[in-house]
Motif scaffolding. Structure first.
Motif: not given
Length: 490
Positions: A306-309, A478-479, A255, A373, A335-336, A338
């Motif tokens: 990886k999800e949320n990255y 959105r993803k 991370d 992405n 990390p993505i 907010q």
């Protein structure tokens, strides 16, 4: 096809025995014990010295050196061509000689219109040099000799050229600092001229004479001649085969914010040749690929998701290796967040919204993120300082945000994945780290509001704060973007 010495006669040019051409049959990696003369009729093999033969790619023609027994002449070695006639060979005919000296050791280009050779001409660099001659048709002699120059030739001897795929010219030389005697070298050829010389490593070269290398099937296997210690006697022919190297790739995915390992991330390995391998990280963020997935002489993309990255792509290559190699590619995943992410250095001229060329690189960072992405949908926003009216600033920032979106579209990013939004002066910047510019430092946590900026002591400090407020940002909305759904809707 090879040459071996006759019992008595000596060649004055090479100092070795006079030789004939012989043929041996190769079965996979072994040579049959039956070795016979190429010709028993004295059409090709004669009382003279025949040697250093080279076939064309279709084995329908070959070229060889013949040195006359009348050694009182300076030019007694010449190059001949032989054509295949059904199940036999034609009578040799001379394709190149010169009154300037001896010529020999032919190497032929793929189209057979350029011949490389060695010669002791007096107008060379010294000793024996490598030259080339050309022709327009395959059944005529060569002409117009050109020395290959000091990039390849030295004051010593350059002999036994061998051409592979018209891009690599192998040769032997005793005029360079090597292991001893004749050493083998590779010349990278560009437009028929040597551009780079590479000294071949052991076991190709030894402390003794090593020369006359030739390849089969590209660069995977071949033959060379050598007088090395384990030789049966004199100059022997050796067979070599490329043994695939053991290559490995491993690393740890972490991370980018916490530096903690990221478990169960998908790790893809894409080769330029079209191969794909996939694995995942373990609980310690570790991944590994072995020699079944990694090959020599290739370009690779390492792709981690990886999800949320944000996905991450890294490149590496496996060229020029001479021993087993273990590669390490550690990966930092971001990390993505907010909150919006500020793009660095996207500035505009006063009251304008065009993207200036010098700031396109900053937007290219976002282009790479969007390409890597493909499921992300983002808001691309622009902000102004508080000078001018609210309405004017909102309209200006909207035009600037749209300009940024238009740039990404020009780079192939689908417009449906982006929303342009101009906020004007509504959202003063909140600094997430200390920021210094032009001698002024603004601390982390500072919010550049209108009231804060008016309290700054100098106009210059105020101008720096205004610059920080004028920014372009993006945030992930959105993803789950699916281009196939768009096609269905259309």
């Amino acid at each position: 096809i090879g040459a071996t010495g006759k019992e008595k006669d000596i060649d004055n040019w090479t100092g070795g025995q006079m030789s004939d051409l012989f043929v041996a049959i190769q079965h996979d990696d072994s040579i049959s014990s039956e070795i016979v003369r190429l010709d028993e009729t004295e059409v090709i093999n004669t009382p003279n010295n025949e040697g250093t033969a080279i076939f064309n790619s279709k084995f329908t023609r070959f070229y060889f050196t013949r040195c006359q027994r009348l050694t009182e002449l300076r030019e007694y070695c010449k190059i001949y061509q032989v054509n295949k006639r059904k199940n036999t060979w034609s009578r040799p005919f001379e394709v190149y000689s010169t009154s300037m000296g001896n010529v020999g050791h032919p190497a032929i280009s793929g189209d057979e219109l350029t011949l490389y050779f060695s010669s002791n001409r007096s107008d060379g660099q010294g000793g024996k040099d490598l030259w080339k001659v050309t022709r327009f048709h395959r059944e005529e002699p060569f002409y117009d000799p050109k020395n290959l120059g000091e990039t390849i030739n030295t004051a010593g001897d350059e002999v036994f050229p061998s051409l592979v795929a018209d891009t690599a010219l192998y040769f032997a030389s005793n005029g360079r600092v090597g292991y001893g005697g004749l050493d083998l070298y590779k010349a990278v050829m560009v437009n028929g001229q040597p551009s780079k010389i590479i000294h071949l490593p052991p076991p190709f070269n030894t402390f003794d004479d090593d020369f006359a290398i030739s390849y089969q099937n590209g660069f995977e296997k071949g033959f060379l001649s050598s007088r090395r210690e384990d030789a049966a006697g004199g100059d022997d022919i050796y067979y070599f085969k490329r043994i695939p190297l053991n290559l490995e790739l491993s690393g740890i995915v972490r991370d980018d914010s916490s530096f903690k390992p990221v478990p169960y991330a998908n790790v893809y390995l894409f080769s330029l040749k079209g191969d794909t391998s996939v694995t995942s990280t373990n609980t310690n963020g570790y991944y590994h690929f072995d020699s079944a997935q990694i090959k020599e002489e290739n370009y690779y993309d390492l792709f981690v998701e990886k999800e949320n990255y944000f996905n991450k792509r890294q490149k590496f290559k496996t060229f020029g290796l001479i021993r087993d190699t273990s590669y390490t590619q550690n990966v930092m995943l971001q990390p993505i967040p907010q909150k919006p992410i500020v793009l660095p250095d996207v500035y505009y001229e006063l009251a304008k919204w065009d993207i200036l060329p010098q700031y396109e690189d900053s937007l290219m960072v976002l282009v790479v993120i969007m390409r890597d992405n493909p499921k992300l949908v983002i808001e691309l926003s622009s902000h102004t300082d508080f000078r001018a009216s609210d309405k004017y600033n909102e309209e200006l920032s909207q035009k600037r945000a749209k300009s940024a979106v238009d740039f990404l579209v020009s780079q192939g990013i689908d417009i449906d994945r982006m929303v342009a939004k101009g906020y004007g002066e509504q959202q003063p910047r909140l600094l997430t780290k200390d920021f210094s510019r032009d001698g002024y430092t603004f601390k982390k946590g500072t919010k550049l509001t209108e009231s804060y900026i008016w309290k700054l002591r100098t106009k210059k400090a105020m101008e720096v704060a205004h610059q920080l407020n004028r920014r372009t940002e993006f945030r992930v909305l959105r993803k789950d973007y699916d281009p196939n759904k768009k096609v269905e809707q259309q």
